[in-house]
Structure formats: C-alpha cells, structure tokens
Design a protein around this motif. Sequence first.
Motif, short mmCIF file in Angstrom:
data_model
loop_
_atom_site.label_atom_id
_atom_site.label_comp_id
_atom_site.label_asym_id
_atom_site.label_seq_id
_atom_site.Cartn_x
_atom_site.Cartn_y
_atom_site.Cartn_z
N TYR A 53 1.10 -1.35 -0.12
CA TYR A 53 -0.03 0.16 -0.25
C TYR A 53 0.80 1.21 0.37
O TYR A 53 0.46 3.11 0.25
N PHE A 54 1.99 1.11 0.53
CA PHE A 54 2.84 2.01 0.59
C PHE A 54 4.28 1.78 -0.05
O PHE A 54 5.69 0.90 0.11
N ASN A 70 6.38 2.90 -1.71
CA ASN A 70 7.86 4.25 -1.46
C ASN A 70 8.68 4.48 -0.20
O ASN A 70 7.92 4.86 0.64
N ARG A 75 6.78 -4.81 -4.42
CA ARG A 75 6.24 -3.55 -5.28
C ARG A 75 7.25 -3.71 -6.51
O ARG A 75 7.07 -2.85 -7.96
N GLN A 89 12.23 5.86 -7.53
CA GLN A 89 11.78 6.97 -6.40
C GLN A 89 12.17 8.45 -6.47
O GLN A 89 13.08 8.38 -7.12
N LEU A 138 8.46 4.37 5.63
CA LEU A 138 7.10 4.32 4.06
C LEU A 138 6.47 5.08 3.72
O LEU A 138 5.94 5.65 4.77
N GLY A 139 6.25 5.98 2.27
CA GLY A 139 5.30 7.35 2.52
C GLY A 139 4.68 7.35 1.68
O GLY A 139 4.25 6.49 1.05
N ASP A 140 3.12 7.47 1.87
CA ASP A 140 2.58 7.96 0.16
C ASP A 140 2.10 9.95 0.56
O ASP A 140 2.51 10.43 1.46
N GLN A 187 1.03 11.15 4.61
CA GLN A 187 1.63 10.51 5.24
C GLN A 187 2.88 9.93 5.27
O GLN A 187 3.44 9.80 4.29
N THR A 188 3.07 9.00 6.24
CA THR A 188 4.11 8.30 6.42
C THR A 188 4.62 7.56 7.93
O THR A 188 2.70 7.27 8.37
#
Length: 266
Positions: free
Chosen positions: A143-144, A146, A176, A181, A219-221, A224-225
Amino acid sequence: MIKVVVSGALGKMGLESCKAVANADGLLLVGAVDHQGIGDCIGPLIGRPDVDVTLSGNLEEVLLYQKPDVLIDFTRPGAVQGNIELALKHGVRPVVGTTGMSTQEIEHFTALAQSKKIGGLIAPNFAIGALLMMKFAAEAAKYFPNVEIIELHHDQKVDAPSGTALKTAEIITSVRGNRPQGMPSEFEKIQGVRGGNYEGMRIHSVRLPGLVAHQEVILGDIGQTLTIRHDSISRESFMPGLIMAVRKVVNLEHLVYGLENLLFQN
C-alpha cells in the motif's frame, strides 16, 4: 541431545552463542573454535565453569573428533565460506549468522547442501522481532510502495549495508518490484549522501559506537508516512532465534536462507 560446535567463539556473538547453547535444554556444547585463546577453557568465559570445552584453532579437527550435529558460525566474511564447506563435507549442519556472502556463494552452498541432503541455515538476523519487522514492512509496501531503509550498527561491523537491510529490500521488492523513487533530476552534492540504490529504494548505513543492531523502514504516501523499527538492545536478543534454528535444522535435508522461512512456515 544435539551436539554443537561454535566457530568464532570468542567474538561477541560467539560468546553469547556458547552461553545460549550451554544453557539450552537438549543441546550440548562440544566444541569452540577461534584463532585466539587456543587451549583456554570456554566455560569460565560464559559463566559456566562446569563446561569443560577447550578452545581450538582448527575447525576441521574439532569436527572430526567431536562429530557434532550442528556448527554455529559467527566469524567474518572471507572465513565463513571455508567453514561452511568443512561442515557440509563432514555431514555437519551449518547455522550461519556471519553476513557479507554474495548471492552466488549462498546459491552454491544451497546446491551443495541439497546434493548431500544436509540441512542448514544462513540467516542475516536471528532476532525474532527483526523478522517480524521485515514481514510487516513487506505487507505495508503493498500500500506504501515508496520506501527507504535506514540500518544502524556498531562501528566494528565490516559489511554495509547489513544483511538484514538487504534481506528486507529483497522481500519488499518481491511485493512492489523495481520502482524508481524521488525526483529524476535529483543530484548529490556529496557523493553517496542519498544511500545505496536497490531496485529504486534507498538504503542508508550508520556505524557508531554504542549501537548494536537497529533498522527503520520508512514508507511514504501522500500526506502520511509509516515507520517500522526494530532495535536489538543486546546480543541476547538473537539467542532465542538461534536456538530455535539449531533445533529445526537437524530435521531438514536442505539449506534455508533466512530464519523467517523456519519461523513462519506452516
């Protein structure tokens, strides 16, 4: 009774391993190998004066004389390869925590163990919490996607990044894939400041006195992280996983890479 020899016995992990084996039910420490302290008794060094095991500098002699079931190896890159060869040659199951081996070397030992039908384990990390950290990070990466990894170790560790960081990156990549990135136009004003690039994610290594073994997966999106972190405060944290591995490999006929493949098996 499972008979165990420890190679690299006077190192920090080696001493903890000797102590853990000596104190474990159903295990018997029958040999301790190191290039220092030859002729000394390991018992007083691990708080067990009743353990009458003399340090040797010759692994093959110990394997031939003691005929152990398992060899625990916490030595160093460059030495561990020969130790695994000797163990498999003499029908002894290797349980290896030494990191720094190449993928090709691991594949070679996997094939050799398979041909001899001898169980074994090569594990970047024996801390069960670290294995859970990797498992959770792989699930989160669905889901994350990155991700950056920061691993922190004591300043005597010779290989970078750590085996745990590489294993974590491999597991995340299986979820993934190769994913670039950051900004394509980014540049480093100091070479290496962005860390190593593994399939698009960055791995950063910190080496300082006072540390033992620590890792963060960040993990980042959008907006949010998520940070997943594991800390080994002392080397005792590796011992429950190590003892579990010793008990399990005696029932294997192949070599396994990664303790999670024993811990999370059905």
